[in-house]
Enzyme design. Sequence first.
Site, short mmCIF file in Angstrom:
data_model
loop_
_atom_site.label_atom_id
_atom_site.label_comp_id
_atom_site.label_asym_id
_atom_site.label_seq_id
_atom_site.Cartn_x
_atom_site.Cartn_y
_atom_site.Cartn_z
N LYS A 172 0.83 -1.21 0.00
CA LYS A 172 0.00 0.00 0.00
C LYS A 172 0.86 1.26 0.00
CE LYS A 172 -3.61 2.64 0.12
NZ LYS A 172 -4.68 2.58 1.12
N LYS A 240 -1.25 11.29 5.84
CA LYS A 240 -0.94 10.26 6.83
C LYS A 240 -0.23 9.07 6.18
CE LYS A 240 -3.74 7.15 7.45
NZ LYS A 240 -3.95 5.74 6.99
#
Length: 296
Positions: A172, A240
Site C-alpha cells: 500500500k 498520513k
Amino acid sequence: MSERLGFIGLGIMGRPMALNLLKAGYELHVHARREASMRPLADAGALTCASAADVAQRADVIFTMVSDTPDVEAVILGDQGIIQGARPGSVVIDMSTISASATRRIAAQLGEQGVAMLDAPVSGGEAGAIAGTLSIMVGGSEAAFERVLPLLRVMGKRIVHIGESGAGQVCKSCNQIVVGATIAGVAEAVLLAQSAGVDPARVREALLGGFASSRVLEVHGRRMIEDDFEPGFKARLHQKDMRIVGEAAAELGLCLPSAAMISQYLNALVGQGLGDLDSSAIAKVLRALADPESLV
C-alpha cells in the site's frame, strides 16, 4: 454462509464495504465509535455491538477499517479491543492503511492467542468501496488468506496475496507513492497547458490515448480542469499515508525523493486548512507557486 462476520470502523470506506458483505448474505456484527455510523448498517440488517471485544466474541472473522496506526492498536489491543474477545481460530483482517512494523507486532500478539491476522489495505476510493471493485493487497499466512478469499471477493476485484505479515502494508505504501507522484505529474501538465493558453481538456483527451494514459489522468485530470476537489480520498489521509512511507524509508535507510515531495505538497494543503479536499488538490499547491492568491 457459515462464517459469522464482524466489522469495526464504518466511515467513508468501511460503511459501503460492510454493506456489501450484508448484501452477500453474511451475518454481520458491527461497531463504530459513533452510534450514528452504525445506523445505516443496522437498518440493512446488521447487529450492533457495544465494543470491539463484543464484535470479536460474536464473529469468526473480524474486519477493521479505521484511520491510523494508533486507532488500529486501540481497536485490536485496547481494553475493549478485539484481543479481549477473539477466540482461537478466528481471523482479524485489518483493511486500514498503517505501519507495516506495527502490523507485525499486532499480528504476533494476536498469534499468541491463536488468532490469525491479515493486513489487507485497499485502493480504489469510496467509488471502489461502493462498487465492490477495490484492489486489495494482503499480507499474512497463506492458509488464512485462502480461508477468507471469498469474503474479500465481495469487496474487491483485484486481490493479491503479497507475502507474510506486513507485506500488504508495504504494498500500500508503494501504491501511495505511485498515485501521489502521478497526481503531481498530471497537475504539472494541466498547469503547463493552462499557463500556455492551451485547452487542458483537449490535452487530457489526447494524452488518454497514449502512453501517458492512467486512471489518475482520467479521474483526477478531470477534477483539476473542473476545479472539483470533492473528496474521494481526503488529502489529510494521503498525508498520513505518506508519513508512513517516510517512516518506512527511515527504518530502511532509503532515499525516496518523490515521496518526500508528495509529502510536502500534502503538508501545504493540510496546513492551509484544505485537508478535507481530495488529494488531487495537490494541483492547488502547484498553482499557488505560480499565483499565491490561488491556493485559498
